[in-house]
Design a protein around this motif. Structure first.
Motif, PDB file in Angstrom:
ATOM      1  N   SER A   1      56.636  19.987 -78.376  1.00  0.00           N
ATOM      2  CA  SER A   1      55.574  19.258 -78.296  1.00  0.00           C
ATOM      3  C   SER A   1      54.278  19.968 -77.988  1.00  0.00           C
ATOM      4  CB  SER A   1      55.360  17.980 -77.555  1.00  0.00           C
ATOM      5  OG  SER A   1      55.614  18.313 -76.190  1.00  0.00           O
ATOM      6  N   GLY A   2      52.998  19.808 -77.769  1.00  0.00           N
ATOM      7  CA  GLY A   2      51.856  20.491 -77.200  1.00  0.00           C
ATOM      8  C   GLY A   2      50.866  19.579 -76.394  1.00  0.00           C
ATOM      9  N   GLY A   3      50.107  20.441 -76.002  1.00  0.00           N
ATOM     10  CA  GLY A   3      48.846  19.902 -75.422  1.00  0.00           C
ATOM     11  C   GLY A   3      49.002  19.658 -73.851  1.00  0.00           C
ATOM     12  N   ASN A   4      50.018  20.123 -73.364  1.00  0.00           N
ATOM     13  CA  ASN A   4      50.476  19.610 -71.882  1.00  0.00           C
ATOM     14  C   ASN A   4      49.491  20.472 -71.137  1.00  0.00           C
ATOM     15  OD1 ASN A   4      52.580  17.855 -72.447  1.00  0.00           O
ATOM     16  ND2 ASN A   4      53.723  19.636 -73.220  1.00  0.00           N
ATOM     17  N   VAL A   5      49.344  20.037 -69.753  1.00  0.00           N
ATOM     18  CA  VAL A   5      48.732  20.677 -68.815  1.00  0.00           C
ATOM     19  C   VAL A   5      50.053  21.004 -67.955  1.00  0.00           C
ATOM     20  CG1 VAL A   5      46.837  20.511 -67.034  1.00  0.00           C
ATOM     21  CG2 VAL A   5      46.421  19.758 -69.383  1.00  0.00           C
TER      22      VAL A   5
ATOM     23  N   ASN B   1      59.202  26.811 -70.548  1.00  0.00           N
ATOM     24  CA  ASN B   1      58.964  26.835 -71.938  1.00  0.00           C
ATOM     25  C   ASN B   1      58.194  26.099 -72.604  1.00  0.00           C
ATOM     26  OD1 ASN B   1      59.621  27.240 -74.502  1.00  0.00           O
ATOM     27  ND2 ASN B   1      61.931  27.005 -74.081  1.00  0.00           N
ATOM     28  N   ASP B   2      56.952  26.848 -73.179  1.00  0.00           N
ATOM     29  CA  ASP B   2      56.004  26.268 -73.720  1.00  0.00           C
ATOM     30  C   ASP B   2      55.737  27.357 -75.131  1.00  0.00           C
ATOM     31  OD1 ASP B   2      54.013  24.219 -74.039  1.00  0.00           O
ATOM     32  OD2 ASP B   2      52.491  25.806 -74.041  1.00  0.00           O
ATOM     33  N   SER B   3      57.085  27.474 -75.793  1.00  0.00           N
ATOM     34  CA  SER B   3      56.816  28.482 -76.795  1.00  0.00           C
ATOM     35  C   SER B   3      56.638  28.158 -78.070  1.00  0.00           C
ATOM     36  CB  SER B   3      58.325  29.384 -76.695  1.00  0.00           C
ATOM     37  OG  SER B   3      59.236  28.347 -77.003  1.00  0.00           O
ATOM     38  N   TRP B   4      56.860  26.793 -78.627  1.00  0.00           N
ATOM     39  CA  TRP B   4      56.954  26.657 -80.145  1.00  0.00           C
ATOM     40  C   TRP B   4      56.508  25.197 -80.492  1.00  0.00           C
ATOM     41  CZ3 TRP B   4      60.386  23.158 -82.844  1.00  0.00           C
ATOM     42  CH2 TRP B   4      61.288  22.767 -82.101  1.00  0.00           C
ATOM     43  N   ARG B   5      56.078  24.595 -81.444  1.00  0.00           N
ATOM     44  CA  ARG B   5      55.471  23.681 -81.747  1.00  0.00           C
ATOM     45  C   ARG B   5      56.152  23.100 -83.259  1.00  0.00           C
ATOM     46  NH1 ARG B   5      53.856  24.360 -77.432  1.00  0.00           N
ATOM     47  NH2 ARG B   5      51.947  24.369 -76.789  1.00  0.00           N
ATOM     48  N   LYS B   6      56.341  21.957 -83.252  1.00  0.00           N
ATOM     49  CA  LYS B   6      56.912  21.229 -84.661  1.00  0.00           C
ATOM     50  C   LYS B   6      55.352  21.328 -85.467  1.00  0.00           C
ATOM     51  CE  LYS B   6      60.044  18.130 -83.296  1.00  0.00           C
ATOM     52  NZ  LYS B   6      60.627  16.690 -83.173  1.00  0.00           N
ATOM     53  N   PRO B   7      55.368  21.219 -86.784  1.00  0.00           N
ATOM     54  CA  PRO B   7      54.105  21.441 -87.654  1.00  0.00           C
ATOM     55  C   PRO B   7      53.076  20.202 -87.214  1.00  0.00           C
ATOM     56  CG  PRO B   7      56.114  21.736 -89.053  1.00  0.00           C
ATOM     57  CD  PRO B   7      56.619  21.246 -87.716  1.00  0.00           C
ATOM     58  N   GLU B   8      53.417  19.141 -86.578  1.00  0.00           N
ATOM     59  CA  GLU B   8      52.555  18.178 -86.530  1.00  0.00           C
ATOM     60  C   GLU B   8      51.943  18.398 -85.137  1.00  0.00           C
ATOM     61  OE1 GLU B   8      56.821  16.312 -85.869  1.00  0.00           O
ATOM     62  OE2 GLU B   8      55.722  17.413 -87.317  1.00  0.00           O
ATOM     63  N   THR B   9      52.229  18.904 -84.286  1.00  0.00           N
ATOM     64  CA  THR B   9      51.669  19.464 -83.037  1.00  0.00           C
ATOM     65  C   THR B   9      51.327  20.840 -82.736  1.00  0.00           C
ATOM     66  OG1 THR B   9      54.015  19.877 -81.922  1.00  0.00           O
ATOM     67  CG2 THR B   9      53.401  17.664 -81.886  1.00  0.00           C
TER      68      THR B   9
ATOM     69  N   LEU C   1      48.065  21.575 -81.043  1.00  0.00           N
ATOM     70  CA  LEU C   1      47.861  21.064 -79.685  1.00  0.00           C
ATOM     71  C   LEU C   1      48.127  22.184 -78.672  1.00  0.00           C
ATOM     72  CD1 LEU C   1      49.484  17.825 -79.755  1.00  0.00           C
ATOM     73  CD2 LEU C   1      47.155  18.145 -80.003  1.00  0.00           C
ATOM     74  N   LYS C   2      47.063  22.606 -77.759  1.00  0.00           N
ATOM     75  CA  LYS C   2      47.241  23.655 -77.225  1.00  0.00           C
ATOM     76  C   LYS C   2      47.435  23.436 -75.648  1.00  0.00           C
ATOM     77  CE  LYS C   2      45.125  26.954 -80.182  1.00  0.00           C
ATOM     78  NZ  LYS C   2      46.072  26.955 -81.362  1.00  0.00           N
ATOM     79  N   SER C   3      48.264  24.140 -74.964  1.00  0.00           N
ATOM     80  CA  SER C   3      48.640  23.663 -73.712  1.00  0.00           C
ATOM     81  C   SER C   3      47.669  24.588 -72.499  1.00  0.00           C
ATOM     82  CB  SER C   3      49.943  24.100 -73.301  1.00  0.00           C
ATOM     83  OG  SER C   3      50.893  23.078 -73.910  1.00  0.00           O
ATOM     84  N   SER C   4      47.663  24.094 -71.212  1.00  0.00           N
ATOM     85  CA  SER C   4      47.080  24.847 -70.317  1.00  0.00           C
ATOM     86  C   SER C   4      48.076  25.207 -69.137  1.00  0.00           C
ATOM     87  CB  SER C   4      46.016  24.296 -69.595  1.00  0.00           C
ATOM     88  OG  SER C   4      45.004  24.075 -70.600  1.00  0.00           O
TER      89      SER C   4
ATOM     90  N   THR D   1      48.608  28.445 -76.360  1.00  0.00           N
ATOM     91  CA  THR D   1      48.166  28.360 -75.134  1.00  0.00           C
ATOM     92  C   THR D   1      46.695  28.304 -75.103  1.00  0.00           C
ATOM     93  OG1 THR D   1      50.038  29.214 -74.009  1.00  0.00           O
ATOM     94  CG2 THR D   1      48.035  29.172 -72.425  1.00  0.00           C
ATOM     95  N   ASN D   2      45.911  27.429 -74.404  1.00  0.00           N
ATOM     96  CA  ASN D   2      44.492  27.235 -74.545  1.00  0.00           C
ATOM     97  C   ASN D   2      43.982  28.073 -73.115  1.00  0.00           C
ATOM     98  OD1 ASN D   2      41.848  26.396 -75.099  1.00  0.00           O
ATOM     99  ND2 ASN D   2      42.008  24.951 -73.565  1.00  0.00           N
TER     100      ASN D   2
END
Length: 180
Positions: free
Chosen positions: A97-101, A116-124, A127-130, A151-152
């Motif tokens: 998933s994505g968009g986590n802080v 581990n914030d390495s990959w996303r499914k196409p639908e996510t 969504l950038k993480s911090s 990563t944002n």
């Protein structure tokens, strides 16, 4: 305290929140010895996972300390002030998933990655993480695994080794040399 002595297998999480649950607070728990994951927010977005101690998820399931997302709607969680150690797989994972802080977490001695914030499914994928003020140390594969464009914000983190895309860097100098 949440504890699964039986180690009964997949989906035997310590604490779980699943779709359609949203905006659940997981606060001040000690979660250990579960068969699957310690805290799992599968397909459940917008949670606050804070000030938990999660360790020894070493049963026959996945063995992540904290899963901050997954499924088609998971992610967009705030993961703050947690300690995750001695888990079979990742200390803290975005679970595609994505968009986590991620803020003020410690991941130590986990079997794969600390964070581990390495990959996303196409639908996510958008969504950038911090990542702010996190510490990873002595995790087997790497203390953190990030990927280009996922990563944002990332600052004031301490990693002894990191994986970016599919390359492992054992020092920040070697990472900066390639990433700028």
């Amino acid at each position: 305290k949440i504890y699964d002595q039986v180690l009964s297998g997949e989906d035997a999480d310590g604490i779980s929140s699943a779709y359609p649950a949203t905006r659940t607070n997981f606060h001040n728990n000690i979660v250990y010895g579960n068969s699957d994951d310690g805290i799992d927010t599968w397909d459940s977005p917008g949670n606050i996972i804070s000030h938990n101690i999660v360790y020894n998820q070493n049963g026959i399931g996945d063995g992540n300390g904290i899963k901050a997302g997954g499924g088609t709607t998971g992610g967009k969680n705030i993961v703050i002030g947690n300690i995750s150690y001695n888990n079979k797989f990742d200390g803290i994972t975005c679970n595609s998933s994505g968009g986590n802080v991620y803020y003020n977490n410690v991941a130590y001695n986990n079997g794969a990655y600390g964070l581990n914030d390495s990959w996303r499914k196409p639908e996510t994928a958008t969504l950038k993480s911090s990542l702010i003020n996190n510490i990873g140390y002595n995790n087997f594969l790497s203390d953190v695994w990030l990927a280009t464009g996922m990563t944002n914000t990332s600052h004031n983190n301490i990693w002894s080794k990191m994986k970016w895309n599919d390359t492992l860097y054992s020092s920040m100098t070697s990472f900066y040399d390639v990433s700028g």
